[in-house]
Scaffold this active site. Structure first.
Site, short mmCIF file in Angstrom:
data_model
loop_
_atom_site.label_atom_id
_atom_site.label_comp_id
_atom_site.label_asym_id
_atom_site.label_seq_id
_atom_site.Cartn_x
_atom_site.Cartn_y
_atom_site.Cartn_z
N TYR A 1 29.25 -72.04 -74.40
CA TYR A 1 30.29 -73.03 -74.65
C TYR A 1 31.37 -72.50 -75.58
O TYR A 1 32.50 -72.99 -75.57
CB TYR A 1 29.68 -74.30 -75.25
N HIS B 1 18.88 -76.69 -76.98
CA HIS B 1 18.82 -75.47 -76.18
C HIS B 1 17.67 -74.59 -76.64
O HIS B 1 17.42 -74.46 -77.84
CB HIS B 1 20.12 -74.67 -76.30
N HIS C 1 26.43 -85.09 -66.87
CA HIS C 1 26.22 -83.86 -67.64
C HIS C 1 27.54 -83.34 -68.22
O HIS C 1 27.53 -82.56 -69.18
CB HIS C 1 25.58 -82.79 -66.75
N ARG D 1 20.96 -85.13 -72.21
CA ARG D 1 20.87 -85.04 -70.75
C ARG D 1 20.72 -86.47 -70.23
O ARG D 1 20.24 -87.36 -70.93
CB ARG D 1 19.69 -84.18 -70.33
#
Length: 344
Positions: free
Chosen positions: A304, A295, A269, A172
């Site tokens: 994804y 995550h 991002h 991030r």
């Protein structure tokens, strides 16, 4: 006479709100919850906006606002204002609500007389938002963007290194901007230690090319082991908004060779999205990708797996066409069953 309370301070009977607000931030968030500085600042910004909105709505100064002025109706009006007038997303609206809910959950334990008011606010629901496919960058688009910074200058080298690091690690933006030299293992096997949401640490491998970029940047701009690596010309840490501004210029230039970039909203991002999708396309197990990206839920990582059209095409090629059946299935041949179903 004002009465003492659990925090050791004195609560003003006429208006306990200021003391409750201080106790919420200093005792609850910082001391008891050990919230990160990012959480504290996010909650602070929400309350700044909410108090100014309430002051305008009640025609009072912020200093005169009492707990009674902060009703469920006022919170709902503020959330509408966030979306409709300030142009915030549903996600922003829900973040604002989370900060307000947290405070009133705390108030319910400290001021029993306000329990009913707190319950009404805590019952305001989170708004559901449509879940869209993540916008990600193709490898050629990533390469085109990385080619834009002028690496002969210190600023261009810094930007190229930062964007390369984002793509390599899937970090991030704030995780990358918090990077210090002592978080990097330069020896083989090279890796970086990142601290993500909820102060969860994870280890990400680094490509030799990324390690070389980081070493070269440190040679040109030496930093102490505990100092931020990515800084501006004055030696101050870069801000996320500053990175977004610089990236927009690079994307615009890269669109000259990759026209599809004109149709994409590229942010820092987006490199994280690209990392995830390209790992899925390479056949990396989703549990590994989950650990790589930090995550909490595997459902986030699975999102994804649905994004890459090339992966879908390869999956389709592996599925053979169903054999053509000459005779209809038995449930279609059973006229009595169909007739019975028609009577229902």
């Amino acid at each position: 006479m004002p009465r003492p309370w659990a925090g050791g301070e004195v609560m003003n009977k006429a208006n306990p709100f200021p003391n409750l607000m201080r106790a919420f931030f200093y005792e609850w968030l910082v001391e008891q919850r050990n919230a990160s500085v990012h959480t504290v600042r996010s909650y602070r910004d929400t309350w700044r906006l909410f108090l100014r909105f309430t002051a305008q709505r009640t025609k009072k100064t912020v200093a005169m606002i009492t707990l009674a002025d902060l009703t469920a109706r006022d919170v709902a009006a503020f959330l509408r204002h966030t979306e409709q007038e300030r142009g915030g997303t549903i996600g922003t609206r829900n973040c604002r609500l989370a900060a307000i809910r947290s405070f009133f959950n705390f108030v319910a334990t400290r001021d029993p007389a306000s329990v009913a008011q707190c319950a009404e606010i805590l019952n305001i629901p989170v708004k559901r938002a449509p879940v869209s496919e993540p916008c990600y960058l193709e490898p050629a688009e990533v390469a085109a963007i990385l080619a834009q910074p002028d690496r002969s200058t210190l600023e261009g080298m810094r930007d190229h290194t930062l964007l390369s690091f984002l793509y390599n690690s899937g970090a991030r933006i704030q995780e990358a901007l918090d990077l210090c030299p002592d978080m990097i293992r330069f020896e083989s096997p090279s890796c970086v230690r990142l601290t993500g949401k909820g102060r969860k640490e994870r280890i990400c491998p680094l490509w030799p090319e990324t390690v070389l970029l980081l070493k070269t940047l440190l040679e040109r701009k030496p930093r102490a082991p505990d100092q931020r690596l990515f800084v501006n010309r004055y030696g101050e840490p870069l801000s996320a908004s500053g990175v977004r501004f610089k990236l927009a210029g690079y994307v615009k230039a890269a669109a000259g060779t990759e026209p599809l970039l004109h149709t994409k909203h590229v942010t820092p991002h987006s490199f994280r999205h690209a990392t995830a999708v390209h790992l899925v396309s390479a056949g990396v197990d989703v549990t590994v990708i989950r650990s790589w990206l930090g995550h909490v839920s595997l459902d986030t990582t699975n999102h994804y797996a649905k994004a890459n059209l090339e992966t879908k095409r390869k999956a389709l090629d592996q599925v053979s066409l169903p054999a053509t059946t000459v005779q209809p299935p038995s449930w279609k041949r059973d006229a009595s069953l169909l007739a019975w179903l028609d009577t229902l």
